[in-house]
Scaffold this motif. Structure first.
Motif, short mmCIF file in Angstrom:
data_model
loop_
_atom_site.label_atom_id
_atom_site.label_comp_id
_atom_site.label_asym_id
_atom_site.label_seq_id
_atom_site.Cartn_x
_atom_site.Cartn_y
_atom_site.Cartn_z
N GLU A 1 0.84 -1.21 0.00
CA GLU A 1 0.00 0.00 0.00
C GLU A 1 0.87 1.25 0.00
N SER B 1 0.37 5.44 0.73
CA SER B 1 -0.60 6.39 1.30
C SER B 1 0.13 7.57 1.91
N GLU C 1 -0.34 4.43 9.18
CA GLU C 1 -1.35 3.46 8.75
C GLU C 1 -0.84 2.62 7.57
N MET C 2 -0.14 3.27 6.67
CA MET C 2 0.42 2.58 5.51
C MET C 2 1.40 1.50 5.94
N HIS C 3 2.33 1.85 6.82
CA HIS C 3 3.32 0.87 7.26
C HIS C 3 2.68 -0.25 8.06
N LEU C 4 1.69 0.07 8.85
CA LEU C 4 1.00 -0.95 9.62
C LEU C 4 0.28 -1.94 8.69
N ASN C 5 -0.39 -1.42 7.69
CA ASN C 5 -1.10 -2.28 6.74
C ASN C 5 -0.12 -3.16 5.95
N ASN C 6 1.03 -2.58 5.59
CA ASN C 6 2.01 -3.37 4.85
C ASN C 6 2.65 -4.45 5.73
N ARG D 1 1.03 -5.99 8.02
CA ARG D 1 0.00 -7.03 8.08
C ARG D 1 0.08 -7.94 6.86
N LYS D 2 0.35 -7.35 5.69
CA LYS D 2 0.52 -8.15 4.48
C LYS D 2 1.72 -9.08 4.63
N TYR E 1 0.92 -11.95 7.07
CA TYR E 1 0.10 -12.99 6.43
C TYR E 1 0.97 -13.89 5.56
#
Length: 226
Positions: A44, A46, A51-56, A58-59, A62
């Motif tokens: 992601e 952004s 938020e961007m680093h947190l979402n990445n 999470r990827k 996974y």
């Protein structure tokens, strides 16, 4: 290898660089995003850096939990503990004439590995290309690094999906992310098990080893890759 510890150690490393992790300096794209790209995974972008680093992350978590091979886990660990740098693909590098063959190699689990290998080998050779099988190439490198390098340098990739091997999904995805042509093959009896994300992709479907050889050869020629 403890997957959770591999992930936690990597998170601690990237979060210790507050300029990058909190403020996106000098660039919001750093070790997290480069590692995802290196493994052929989307990330992601952004203006909301945290938020961007947190979402990445999470990827990445996974991927580590569900798809990463032992070699890939070891490589992430090397980045964390030994400061190994993530290599960047060279856009200007010339592709070799080698065709990377992605398929299961474990003869204990799959008794027809050699039959499938021989059919693909003949099909590729009969189109004036050079088949490359990683397990047949003696080397002294980390196997994950070697595999990624060979995919970056290959002319195109053949991905044999009959046994739903996670490594084949990963290698095909990485090649696609680099803009490489990927030819998907699968036996008809196993095609119903193909993941829905790629099931709409054109596949070379085969009934037996001879049809694998002939159908793959035809696909390579019709794709102007001979």
């Amino acid at each position: 290898m403890n997957k959770k510890m591999v992930y936690v150690n990597f998170v601690e490393k990237v979060q210790s660089n507050s300029d990058y992790y909190k403020w996106g300096k000098p660039s919001p794209v750093g070790e997290i995003e480069k590692l995802l790209a290196y493994f052929g995974l989307d990330f992601e972008l952004s203006h909301f850096i945290n938020e961007m680093h947190l979402n990445n992350l999470r990827k990445l978590e996974y991927f580590i939990d569900n798809n990463a091979s032992d070699e890939q886990l070891a490589y992430i660990s090397q980045i964390t503990t030994k400061g190994t740098k993530i290599p960047e693909p060279s856009i200007e590098s010339q592709s070799s004439e080698k065709v990377f063959i992605s398929m299961p190699m474990n003869k204990t689990l799959y008794n027809d590995v050699e039959d499938i290998r021989n059919s693909i080998n003949e099909a590729v050779k009969n189109t004036n290309n050079i088949p490359y099988f990683l397990d047949k190439d003696p080397h002294n490198d980390n196997i994950s690094i070697k595999m990624l390098q060979e995919i970056r340098d290959c002319k195109f990739l053949v991905a044999e999906f009959s046994y739903q091997n996670n490594g084949v999904y990963y290698e095909a995805g990485y090649a696609k992310a680099l803009g490489k042509t990927v030819i998907f093959t699968c036996s008809r009896k196993h095609f119903e098990n193909i993941h829905f994300d790629i099931k709409q992709t054109q596949f070379v479907i085969w009934e037996n080893y001879d049809s694998l050889k002939e159908n793959l050869k035809k696909q390579i020629i019709e794709s102007n890759l001979s």
